[in-house]
Scaffold this active site. Structure first.
Site, PDB file in Angstrom:
ATOM      1  N   LEU A 128       0.829  -1.207   0.000  1.00  0.00           N
ATOM      2  CA  LEU A 128       0.000   0.000   0.000  1.00  0.00           C
ATOM      3  C   LEU A 128       0.864   1.258   0.000  1.00  0.00           C
ATOM      4  O   LEU A 128       1.867   1.339   0.709  1.00  0.00           O
ATOM      5  CB  LEU A 128      -0.928  -0.007   1.222  1.00  0.00           C
ATOM      6  CG  LEU A 128      -1.834  -1.237   1.359  1.00  0.00           C
ATOM      7  CD1 LEU A 128      -2.785  -1.062   2.535  1.00  0.00           C
ATOM      8  CD2 LEU A 128      -2.604  -1.506   0.078  1.00  0.00           C
ATOM      9  N   GLY A 146       1.081  -5.258   1.278  1.00  0.00           N
ATOM     10  CA  GLY A 146       0.087  -5.404   0.222  1.00  0.00           C
ATOM     11  C   GLY A 146       0.600  -6.146  -1.003  1.00  0.00           C
ATOM     12  O   GLY A 146      -0.171  -6.808  -1.706  1.00  0.00           O
ATOM     13  N   ASN A 165       4.511  -7.461   6.732  1.00  0.00           N
ATOM     14  CA  ASN A 165       5.369  -6.832   7.738  1.00  0.00           C
ATOM     15  C   ASN A 165       4.751  -5.595   8.383  1.00  0.00           C
ATOM     16  O   ASN A 165       5.457  -4.768   8.955  1.00  0.00           O
ATOM     17  CB  ASN A 165       6.703  -6.452   7.079  1.00  0.00           C
ATOM     18  CG  ASN A 165       6.521  -5.423   5.980  1.00  0.00           C
ATOM     19  OD1 ASN A 165       5.534  -5.483   5.266  1.00  0.00           O
ATOM     20  ND2 ASN A 165       7.446  -4.495   5.855  1.00  0.00           N
ATOM     21  N   GLU A 166       3.425  -5.483   8.306  1.00  0.00           N
ATOM     22  CA  GLU A 166       2.757  -4.288   8.828  1.00  0.00           C
ATOM     23  C   GLU A 166       3.180  -3.944  10.263  1.00  0.00           C
ATOM     24  O   GLU A 166       3.372  -2.770  10.599  1.00  0.00           O
ATOM     25  CB  GLU A 166       1.230  -4.463   8.772  1.00  0.00           C
ATOM     26  CG  GLU A 166       0.612  -4.248   7.395  1.00  0.00           C
ATOM     27  CD  GLU A 166       0.747  -5.456   6.474  1.00  0.00           C
ATOM     28  OE1 GLU A 166       1.409  -6.439   6.838  1.00  0.00           O
ATOM     29  OE2 GLU A 166       0.168  -5.400   5.366  1.00  0.00           O
TER      30      GLU A 166
END
Lengths: 277, 277, 277
Positions: B84, B129, B153-154
């Site tokens: 994203l 994303g 890996n957010e």
């Protein structure tokens, strides 16, 4: 301020400690990591007293802003924890069974739902409820000694692991391994436990503490808030299921454990344990 | 008939192509296989523009009877997609956040629910994303270069992968691997990604296209109708869950992303990325 | 007392046997272990007659206090079971389809929900419904011959495995392996089946019976009551799902199988099988 429970002789300042009769807790304030050592010989069985102290200690750490992670390990040689104390389930009153089972639930709800990073350093055998403690942590390190085994072996004793033991197990090893292991009441030697994914890694006994600290540092490198929300997202469904059926689960336990056939099985098992000594 | 969007210079006849600014699509009519190449340098980030073009292109292929399968890959060296676009989540209006998030949802609903066979040819790193795109396909092939990594890996950025990213991940790697990887925000180098089941196989970069075509041929050998119903049976529960909670999920995103602490984390992360260049 | 169905010539006393046309059942009363041998040449296909006899035999054993476990194997060389009998699904009346499908459901409900220990000794290929029988047991041993394969290959025939085939498969191999295998309609050679967890172990053909007896003894070492409750806990959700949607599932089958396109696929498949002979 030092805890009122702090035993004499332990260092002040960067490391705070508090101890009850059954567990010893030390918090290293510089790293934010506490170690909870089970010290209830001969086998760290999960008696009502043990569970109560475990929960109070865990709650204290959970509410302590200086603490971000807990390492669980045993102060008793060769055993992590032998699981639920059978004497609490044998020849007692309905009220006692209810109180005991509520304490078992409470331990799991607090541990599986903990906001802290939880690491088990499994330095001995870990059947039944002992295995549940390990399964409920974020990471499991076990001493590579094949004489140490771990598993939910309730079926061997003629009893059935409750659904939330099962849910926790399935979340770690998947449905098939859980189905087979639970039906056989398997105790898996350390190397097999690792192959099945029941523990994450094996280390020589002398490296266990060092490895646990290193793993903890890796997990604590993440921002707490994101990690906690992620953990909750992964575990919420299973936690909610017990919360929704807590009283029902207590009643199930009471009616099951009160059966004469089950009482007889447990008495025989205790006799066998006594003869072993 | 050739698409009105077809760029000059591309072959007519058996191969139709249409291109927007962010993705390039080529459809080989003889095989029924389209290739969608991400061409939004420097890192194929999933901006609102990218997502919109991705969805329009995918819908066009979905409705094209000549197309039965799509291969997703990158036209940008070393990166599949960086995930994203953070600039869409930083310092924008509530309306913008809602529009952006709806586009992210739309991309996933269309891709995870596609009736076509979908294969990711992951020729570069693929965080967040980008990883979701790969996870949503039927099959994942990755270049065996250990410098390329993939993962959700957010948590590293202080944010939380939404529940449907998590559901998609669990469906691929199982609950335990997902729990650990999401909490640590792990980016797995290609060989580790394969061991975990996050990608299905690794190939040398020069074999990637050939392998993707071969895998696609294997999947297209099955009758479409049975394959589509089977795919839908496997994925429906997870797709339905977002459809049922779509507006709630948008509101959650807005209130989370609007927090000053989160905005600060994202600004710091963008500063760090700028300094890297 | 010997079963009224007992054929002449079989030993009385410790071993009781009863045989119908399609299955042969022998119960060793000393061990409490029955063996059910499929003997419906050429390929042990699951016709309405086979399913009816299978269910009656299984119910008889389930209600026999002398029987605690069943080993399923084939009396026909090279084939365990070829799965549902296609002639039952081709050119028949709606009533016949309903009766047939109800029998398929009944077989699975009884087998997957059996209180006995169930072991499959897979001594030949085992596609589709044959694979379902194996998947529904507690343990699967397969002959290590790579010419024997096993899998839910319905998609290859242009049909779709019902949701409860899928649920059973997912419970054994996990979501990802099931998704891929079902969409491709894969038949996995024995060594691959073991790697995927679709069967638990491989043995040379001459060791199969011996191994099945040994595995059975290991499972029967557990107290029945605890093992049965544990098995039920693991399987109840999936069993309940079919029970709740049983009539709907029959209607789905009828409307799917009655389609001209599906009838045509099945006729072509039968022609192909006939030519093979």
């Amino acid at each position: 301020p030092p805890s009122p429970l702090q035993p004499p002789g332990l260092p002040l300042g960067p490391c705070r400690a508090f101890s009850n009769n059954k567990v010893l807790v030390e918090l290293d304030e510089s790293s934010g990591v506490a170690t909870m050592k089970f010290k209830s010989p001969p086998v760290n069985s999960l008696s009502l007293d043990f569970l109560t102290e475990f929960c109070i200690s865990l709650e204290k750490l959970e509410n302590d802003r200086a603490c971000r992670g807990v390492i669980f390990t045993s102060a008793v040689p060769k055993i992590f924890s032998s699981g639920l104390d059978i004497t609490e389930m044998c020849g007692k009153s309905t009220e006692h069974y209810a109180e005991f089972w509520r304490a078992v639930q409470e331990m799991w709800l607090r541990l599986y739902g903990s906001n802290m990073v939880t690491v088990s350093a499994v330095n001995g055998s870990s059947p039944a409820g002992g295995c549940l403690i390990a399964l409920s942590c974020d990471y499991r390190i076990m001493v590579e000694n094949p004489k140490f085994s771990i598993g939910l072996n309730e079926a061997q004793l003629g009893i059935v692991a409750p659904f939330w033991f099962k849910d926790t197990f399935v979340n770690v090893v998947g449905h098939r391994v859980a189905e087979r292991s639970l039906q056989l009441g398997s105790l898996h030697p350390a190397p097999e436990a690792q192959r099945l994914g029941l523990v994450d890694e094996l280390v020589p006994e002398e490296k266990l503490q060092e490895k646990a600290v290193a793993v903890m540092a890796q997990w604590l490198a993440l921002p707490d808030h994101a990690r906690q929300l992620t953990k909750s997202m992964m575990r919420k469904a299973v936690l909610d299921r017990l919360v929704a059926h807590r009283e029902e689960d207590i009643q199930n336990f009471i009616s099951f454990i009160s059966k004469e056939s089950i009482q007889k099985s447990l008495r025989m098992y205790m006799e066998m344990l006594k003869k072993k000594k």
